[in-house]
Scaffold this motif. Structure first.
Motif, PDB file in Angstrom:
ATOM      1  N   VAL A 112      16.473  56.653   3.337  1.00  0.00           N
ATOM      2  CA  VAL A 112      15.892  55.573   2.472  1.00  0.00           C
ATOM      3  C   VAL A 112      15.024  54.603   3.509  1.00  0.00           C
ATOM      4  O   VAL A 112      15.865  54.575   4.584  1.00  0.00           O
ATOM      5  N   GLY A 113      13.978  54.121   3.148  1.00  0.00           N
ATOM      6  CA  GLY A 113      13.623  53.024   4.070  1.00  0.00           C
ATOM      7  C   GLY A 113      13.707  51.620   3.743  1.00  0.00           C
ATOM      8  O   GLY A 113      14.636  51.034   3.484  1.00  0.00           O
ATOM      9  N   GLU A 114      12.387  51.064   3.279  1.00  0.00           N
ATOM     10  CA  GLU A 114      12.264  49.441   2.869  1.00  0.00           C
ATOM     11  C   GLU A 114      11.234  49.422   1.891  1.00  0.00           C
ATOM     12  O   GLU A 114      10.802  50.129   1.469  1.00  0.00           O
ATOM     13  N   GLY A 115      10.884  48.103   1.885  1.00  0.00           N
ATOM     14  CA  GLY A 115       9.828  47.896   0.867  1.00  0.00           C
ATOM     15  C   GLY A 115      10.472  48.272  -0.629  1.00  0.00           C
ATOM     16  O   GLY A 115       9.981  48.659  -1.100  1.00  0.00           O
ATOM     17  N   HIS A 116      11.566  47.651  -0.851  1.00  0.00           N
ATOM     18  CA  HIS A 116      12.286  47.970  -2.079  1.00  0.00           C
ATOM     19  C   HIS A 116      11.601  47.493  -3.333  1.00  0.00           C
ATOM     20  O   HIS A 116      11.179  46.347  -3.413  1.00  0.00           O
ATOM     21  N   HIS A 117      11.627  48.136  -4.467  1.00  0.00           N
ATOM     22  CA  HIS A 117      11.338  47.782  -5.831  1.00  0.00           C
ATOM     23  C   HIS A 117      12.413  48.314  -6.647  1.00  0.00           C
ATOM     24  O   HIS A 117      12.450  49.419  -7.061  1.00  0.00           O
ATOM     25  N   MET A 118      13.106  47.280  -7.530  1.00  0.00           N
ATOM     26  CA  MET A 118      14.303  47.768  -8.427  1.00  0.00           C
ATOM     27  C   MET A 118      13.782  47.465  -9.526  1.00  0.00           C
ATOM     28  O   MET A 118      13.535  46.552  -9.903  1.00  0.00           O
ATOM     29  N   TYR A 119      14.193  48.555 -10.387  1.00  0.00           N
ATOM     30  CA  TYR A 119      14.087  48.466 -11.958  1.00  0.00           C
ATOM     31  C   TYR A 119      15.142  49.003 -12.757  1.00  0.00           C
ATOM     32  O   TYR A 119      15.850  49.960 -12.181  1.00  0.00           O
ATOM     33  N   LYS A 120      15.639  48.439 -13.925  1.00  0.00           N
ATOM     34  CA  LYS A 120      16.540  49.039 -14.741  1.00  0.00           C
ATOM     35  C   LYS A 120      15.881  49.557 -15.920  1.00  0.00           C
ATOM     36  O   LYS A 120      15.077  49.000 -16.850  1.00  0.00           O
ATOM     37  N   ILE A 121      15.899  51.042 -15.942  1.00  0.00           N
ATOM     38  CA  ILE A 121      15.001  51.713 -17.130  1.00  0.00           C
ATOM     39  C   ILE A 121      15.998  52.403 -18.010  1.00  0.00           C
ATOM     40  O   ILE A 121      16.516  53.380 -17.458  1.00  0.00           O
ATOM     41  N   ASN A 122      16.179  52.270 -19.266  1.00  0.00           N
ATOM     42  CA  ASN A 122      16.959  52.895 -20.110  1.00  0.00           C
ATOM     43  C   ASN A 122      18.348  53.088 -19.725  1.00  0.00           C
ATOM     44  O   ASN A 122      19.196  54.041 -19.458  1.00  0.00           O
ATOM     45  N   GLY A 123      18.866  51.756 -18.988  1.00  0.00           N
ATOM     46  CA  GLY A 123      20.298  51.886 -18.636  1.00  0.00           C
ATOM     47  C   GLY A 123      20.555  52.129 -17.230  1.00  0.00           C
ATOM     48  O   GLY A 123      21.553  52.154 -16.581  1.00  0.00           O
ATOM     49  N   MET A 124      19.464  52.774 -16.534  1.00  0.00           N
ATOM     50  CA  MET A 124      19.571  53.502 -15.304  1.00  0.00           C
ATOM     51  C   MET A 124      19.013  52.683 -14.301  1.00  0.00           C
ATOM     52  O   MET A 124      17.839  52.214 -14.535  1.00  0.00           O
ATOM     53  N   TYR A 125      19.529  52.326 -12.991  1.00  0.00           N
ATOM     54  CA  TYR A 125      18.941  51.702 -11.968  1.00  0.00           C
ATOM     55  C   TYR A 125      17.843  52.565 -11.111  1.00  0.00           C
ATOM     56  O   TYR A 125      18.512  53.557 -10.453  1.00  0.00           O
ATOM     57  N   TYR A 126      16.877  52.128 -10.966  1.00  0.00           N
ATOM     58  CA  TYR A 126      15.951  52.953 -10.048  1.00  0.00           C
ATOM     59  C   TYR A 126      15.398  52.020  -8.916  1.00  0.00           C
ATOM     60  O   TYR A 126      14.848  50.943  -9.041  1.00  0.00           O
ATOM     61  N   LEU A 127      15.355  52.455  -7.800  1.00  0.00           N
ATOM     62  CA  LEU A 127      15.190  51.836  -6.544  1.00  0.00           C
ATOM     63  C   LEU A 127      13.861  52.693  -5.986  1.00  0.00           C
ATOM     64  O   LEU A 127      14.262  53.785  -5.423  1.00  0.00           O
ATOM     65  N   ILE A 128      12.466  52.017  -5.983  1.00  0.00           N
ATOM     66  CA  ILE A 128      11.620  52.810  -5.319  1.00  0.00           C
ATOM     67  C   ILE A 128      11.418  52.113  -3.681  1.00  0.00           C
ATOM     68  O   ILE A 128      11.307  50.764  -3.736  1.00  0.00           O
ATOM     69  N   SER A 129      11.238  52.847  -2.619  1.00  0.00           N
ATOM     70  CA  SER A 129      11.269  52.397  -1.668  1.00  0.00           C
ATOM     71  C   SER A 129      10.188  53.301  -0.686  1.00  0.00           C
ATOM     72  O   SER A 129       9.868  54.353  -1.094  1.00  0.00           O
ATOM     73  N   THR A 130      10.215  52.807   0.736  1.00  0.00           N
ATOM     74  CA  THR A 130       9.438  53.633   1.489  1.00  0.00           C
ATOM     75  C   THR A 130       9.968  53.863   2.834  1.00  0.00           C
ATOM     76  O   THR A 130      10.728  53.035   3.496  1.00  0.00           O
ATOM     77  N   ASP A 131       9.935  55.019   3.333  1.00  0.00           N
ATOM     78  CA  ASP A 131      10.355  55.473   4.689  1.00  0.00           C
ATOM     79  C   ASP A 131       8.920  55.794   5.756  1.00  0.00           C
ATOM     80  O   ASP A 131       8.090  56.324   5.324  1.00  0.00           O
ATOM     81  N   TYR A 132       9.337  55.412   6.730  1.00  0.00           N
ATOM     82  CA  TYR A 132       8.149  55.458   7.943  1.00  0.00           C
ATOM     83  C   TYR A 132       8.452  56.507   8.940  1.00  0.00           C
ATOM     84  O   TYR A 132       7.836  56.855   9.899  1.00  0.00           O
ATOM     85  N   ARG A 133       9.595  57.118   8.921  1.00  0.00           N
ATOM     86  CA  ARG A 133      10.111  58.060   9.883  1.00  0.00           C
ATOM     87  C   ARG A 133      10.209  59.372   9.228  1.00  0.00           C
ATOM     88  O   ARG A 133      11.104  59.379   8.440  1.00  0.00           O
ATOM     89  N   PRO A 134       9.641  60.402   9.627  1.00  0.00           N
ATOM     90  CA  PRO A 134       8.495  60.487  10.525  1.00  0.00           C
ATOM     91  C   PRO A 134       7.421  59.923  10.551  1.00  0.00           C
ATOM     92  O   PRO A 134       6.392  59.805  11.089  1.00  0.00           O
TER      93      PRO A 134
END
Length: 708
Positions: free
Chosen positions: A200-222
Motif C-alpha cells: 500500500v502506498g499513499e494518496g489515500h481516499h477513504m469511503y464507507k460503502i454499504n457498511g464496508m470501509y474502502y481505502l483507495i491509495s497509490t503505490d510508486y514502487r516499482p
C-alpha cells in the motif's frame, strides 16, 4: 504533428487572434475523451452533493490556493472557488522574501468533504501541519483552521457514529481521530490500520460503502499502481488488491529534471548543475493513471477521477468508469478490468434548468485576458504571496511594479497560469515605457529549469533578451520599440515537451528568439510549466513598472470535431509496423508486408488496392463499424485468439467499435462487445486480433493506428 509544425513555422510570421475554442473532454456527441483537462490539476479529490460535483486539487506555492471546480456531469467543469486568497502566515518564505521560498511545499493533496451542513477541505502545509477550511457555501468565504499535527496526504471520513477519522501515511497506513471543532487531531487515537509490507502506498481516499470501509491509495514502487483495501472495520484488518495498472493512454513517462545527489542546489541557480535526461519511452513510471477519488453518480454508476503525470504539463485528471467485481471497485469495463477507455460515454445524469449551460461543452477556465475588468480572471495565480501594493489593474492593463530579484524564480508578483496542451500559443503585449535602469519584464515559464523572453533596460538602452536556465544561456538583441510596445509569444508542443519563444514589434510578423527548448516535469516545485508575466530589477534597485495587455491563448488542436474521418476513404497504418492494413481475400485483416492483390506484381499495388482502403459507418455517439472499400465489413470471430479479425459481407455481423481518439489522426478501435481493441503484433507475424487490452506507453505494441 505535421499540422502543428506548419503552424509553428507560420506563427513566427502571422498574427494570431484569441480563440474561444479551448480543450474540453466533451466530444459533443454523448462521449468524452481523456484527459478531462489538458492542463495541470494535481491530487484530485471528488465529492458529490445532490446533483452537484466538486473537485478539489493541489496548488502548492501559488495563490489563490486550493482550487475547487464544479460540474453537473463530471465532464464539463467550471472553476468556482479557492479556499484562500493568500497564505496567512508571516514567514518570509510564503512571500519570496529574503531568499526564502516554499517551492515544492506550500499546500497539497486536499480532501474535500460535506457534513453537518457545510463543506470541509483538509490539506497539509509543509512545516505548518494539517489545515482545514470550512464554509457553508462552496463559493466561500472559507474559515481557516490550523489543526497542526503531522498528518499529510490524507483522506477524511465522517463516520456514521459522528466520529471523524484522518487516514494517512505511506506504506504503514495510520488512522487518527479528529476533534469535531477542527482544532486538531486527537493524538492518543492514532493507530496503524495497515502495516508496512502490504504494497500500500499513499494518496489515500477513504469511503464507507454499504457498511464496508474502502481505502483507495497509490503505490510508486516499482511504478505507479492504484490499490484498494477493504475491511468491515475502520481499524482493519484490510485485504488489498490492485484495481488499475499500466493505463497510460499511450503516453510515456515525462523527462524528469535531475539534480545530482552531491550538488547543493538553490532555486534559480545555474541550470547546468542539473540535467534533463532522455526518457525510456517504453516505461510506464508514474505516467499511468493513479491517485484520486471515486464517486457514485445519480444513476448508480461509479467513476474514478485519477491523475497522471502528463509530460511537462504536470499532473492532470482522467475520468474512468468503475465496474464492481466481487465487491471490488475495478477500473474499466467487464472483459478488460484494470484498464480504462480513453473515450467513453458521459455519465447518465439529470440536468436541471439552471445547469443548462453544462450541456454545452466548455473548458473550466477563460484563459485569455484583456485586463479590462476590476479583478483578474480565475485562472491567474501569483507565484507565492504577492505584494498587493506593487500591482494594479489600471486603464485596461496589468501594471507590475519592479522589485529587486536576481532571477525569475525569485521575482515577486509574478502572475502565472498553467500551460495548456497538447499544443498552444500564448501571446501578450508588453509596454516597456515605465521601465527603469536594471528592470527586466516579459513572458516566462516558471518551471525547473525556468526560461523567459523579455525586455531589459540598462541605463537608457532597451535590449530584447531570451534566457534559458537549463543551459544557463542568454541571447540578447538590440530593440527599437515604437511607443515602447512589443508582442511576446511562447509556442508550446507539450506532448513533445518542447517550446519556442518569439516576438514581434508590429503585432503582425513574428521572429523566433532562442532555441527550441526541451521542457520537463520535476519533483522540485512539483508543478509543470506555467506561463508567467513578470517584472523585476536585476540591479537590486527599486525600479519602475511594466504594463501588460491582451494575453491570448490559442489552442490549435482543441477542435476535435474532424478527428474521426467521417465521409472519408482512408488507409489504416499500424504505428508498430508502419504498414497499411489490408483486407485479405482469404478473409482476415493483416498488413501489406508480403501481401499484394493477385495477380499484380507491382510492389506498390497494395497502396492503391481497394483492399487497403476503408471507410467508417457512423452508428452514433462515436460508435462506428469499419468497411473495406470492396464492400466487406470487419467483425470479430472467436474469443481473443490470433486471427480473429475477419471480413464479412453481412453488415448485421459487423463489429461495433467505439472510436478512441489519440489525436494527430491516431486512434484505437474498442469493441463494444468485448471492450478490447483491434491490434497486430509487430513481432509475431500474426494477423490482426481483438485481444489487446490497450496502448503501451510508446504506442508501439500494435494497438494504436493512424488514418491517412
Amino acid at each position: 504533428m505535421r499540422r502543428f509544425l506548419l503552424l509553428l513555422l507560420t506563427s513566427y510570421l502571422l498574427p494570431l487572434t484569441s480563440s474561444a475554442q479551448s480543450w474540453t473532454a466533451d466530444n459533443g456527441n454523448g462521449t468524452f475523451t481523456n484527459p478531462l483537462f489538458y492542463d495541470e490539476f494535481s491530487d484530485p479529490d471528488i465529492l458529490r452533493v445532490g446533483d452537484d460535483y466538486y473537485l478539489a486539487g493541489t496548488t502548492m506555492h501559488t495563490v489563490p490556493g486550493l482550487v475547487i471546480l464544479h460540474s453537473k456531469d463530471l465532464v464539463n467543469w467550471e472553476n468556482i472557488s479557492y479556499c484562500f486568497d493568500r497564505f496567512d502566515f508571516d514567514d518570509d518564505a510564503f512571500s519570496l522574501k529574503n531568499h526564502k521560498e516554499i517551492y515544492g511545499q506550500g499546500i497539497w493533496a486536499p480532501a474535500i468533504r460535506y457534513a453537518n451542513g457545510q463543506f470541509y477541505v483538509f490539506s497539509n502545509i509543509n512545516g505548518k501541519g494539517l489545515q482545514c477550511y470550512t464554509s457553508k457555501d462552496i463559493r466561500g468565504p472559507w474559515k481557516h483552521h490550523n489543526m497542526k499535527g503531522r498528518i499529510y496526504d490524507l483522506s477524511v471520513l465522517f463516520d456514521d457514529d459522528g466520529k471523524i477519522y484522518a487516514i494517512h501515511g505511506y506504506g504503514e497506513v495510520k488512522c487518527t481521530e479528529l476533534k469535531p471543532d477542527m482544532s486538531g487531531p486527537i493524538e492518543e487515537t492514532e493507530r496503524t490500520i495497515i502495516p508496512e509490507g502490504n504494497a500500500v502506498g499513499e494518496g489515500h481516499h477513504m469511503y464507507k460503502i454499504n457498511g464496508m470501509y474502502y481505502l483507495i491509495s497509490t503505490d510508486y514502487r516499482p511504478n505507479g499502481r492504484t490499490l484498494c483495501s477493504r475491511s468491515k472495520s475502520i481499524w482493519g484488518p484490510y485485504e488489498t488488491i490492485t484495481i488499475t495498472a499500466d493505463e497510460t493512454f499511450g503516453y510515456h513517462q515525462a523527462p524528469l529534471t535531475q539534480i545530482p545527489k552531491d550538488v547543493k542546489y538553490r532555486i534559480g541557480e545555474d541550470g547546468t548543475k542539473f540535467g534533463i535526461p532522455e526518457v525510456d519511452v517504453d516505461a510506464t513510471a508514474c505516467t499511468n493513471i493513479h491517485q484520486g477519488g471515486i464517486v457514485e453518480d445519480q444513476s448508480g454508476q461509479w467513476w474514478a477521477l485519477l491523475m497522471m503525470d502528463f509530460h511537462s504539463i504536470g499532473r492532470t485528471v482522467t475520468l474512468a468508469p468503475i465496474t464492481w467485481k466481487d465487491g471490488w471497485p475495478m477500473l474499466g469495463l467487464e472483459g478488460n478490468l484494470g484498464r480504462a477507455p480513453r473515450t467513453w460515454f458521459k455519465p447518465n445524469v439529470p440536468f436541471v434548468a439552471v445547469a443548462q449551460q453544462q450541456t454545452v461543452p466548455h473548458a473550466p477556465y477563460q484563459r485569455s485576458e484583456d485586463f479590462n475588468g476590476k479583478q483578474l480572471g480565475r485562472i491567474w495565480q501569483w507565484n507565492h504571496n504577492p505584494d498587493d501594493s506593487k500591482w494594479a489593474l489600471k486603464d485596461g492593463r496589468l501594471r507590475l511594479q519592479s522589485m529587486p530579484a536576481e532571477q525569475l524564480m525569485w521575482a515577486r508578483n509574478s502572475l502565472t497560469q498553467r500551460v495548456i496542451g497538447p499544443t498552444s500559443i500564448a501571446t501578450v503585449e508588453l509596454y516597456a515605457k515605465g521601465l527603469k535602469d536594471g528592470d527586466v519584464a516579459g513572458l516566462g515559464n516558471i518551471n525547473v529549469p525556468c526560461s523567459w523572453i523579455g525586455v531589459v533596460k540598462d541605463g537608457n538602452k532597451l535590449t530584447l533578451r531570451c534566457f534559458e536556465q537549463a543551459i544557463n544561456d542568454t541571447i540578447s538583441v538590440p530593440i527599437d520599440l515604437v511607443d515602447g510596445k512589443i508582442w511576446l509569444r511562447m509556442i508550446g508542443d507539450y506532448d513533445k515537451d518542447s517550446a519556442q519563444y518569439a516576438y514581434s514589434t508590429d503585432g503582425n510578423s513574428y521572429q523566433p528568439l532562442g532555441r527550441k527548448m526541451p521542457l520537463s516535469y520535476q519533483l522540485i516545485s512539483f508543478q509543470g510549466s506555467r506561463h508567467a508575466l513578470f517584472c523585476f530589477n536585476h540591479k537590486d534597485k527599486k525600479g519602475g513598472y511594466a504594463e501588460f495587455d491582451n494575453f491570448t491563448m490559442v489552442e490549435p488542436m482543441a477542435d476535435r470535431s474532424k478527428n474521426i474521418p467521417y465521409g472519408k476513404t482512408f488507409r489504416i497504418i499500424n504505428l508498430a509496423t508502419g504498414k497499411p492494413a489490408i483486407a485479405l481475400e482469404h478473409g482476415m485483416l493483416h498488413d501489406t508486408d508480403g501481401f499484394r492483390p493477385a495477380p499484380s506484381s507491382d510492389k506498390n499495388a497494395e497502396v492503391t488496392s481497394d483492399l487497403t482502403r476503408f471507410r467508417i459507418i457512423d452508428k452514433g455517439q462515436g460508435k462506428v463499424i469499419l468497411q473495406c472499400e470492396d464492400g466487406r465489413y470487419i467483425y470479430c470471430a472467436g474469443f481473443g485468439i490470433a486471427g480473429d479479425v475477419r471480413l464479412t459481407t453481412d453488415e448485421s455481423k459487423a463489429e461495433v467499435f467505439l472510436w478512441q481518439d489519440y489525436l494527430n489522426q491516431e486512434f484505437m478501435l474498442m469493441s463494444m462487445r468485448t471492450h478490447k481493441y483491434i491490434g497486430k503484433s509487430p513481432t509475431t507475424g500474426s494477423p490482426y486480433s481483438m485481444d489487446f487490452v490497450g496502448a503501451d506507453p510508446a504506442r508501439r505494441n500494435g494497438a494504436v493506428l493512424r488514418w491517412e
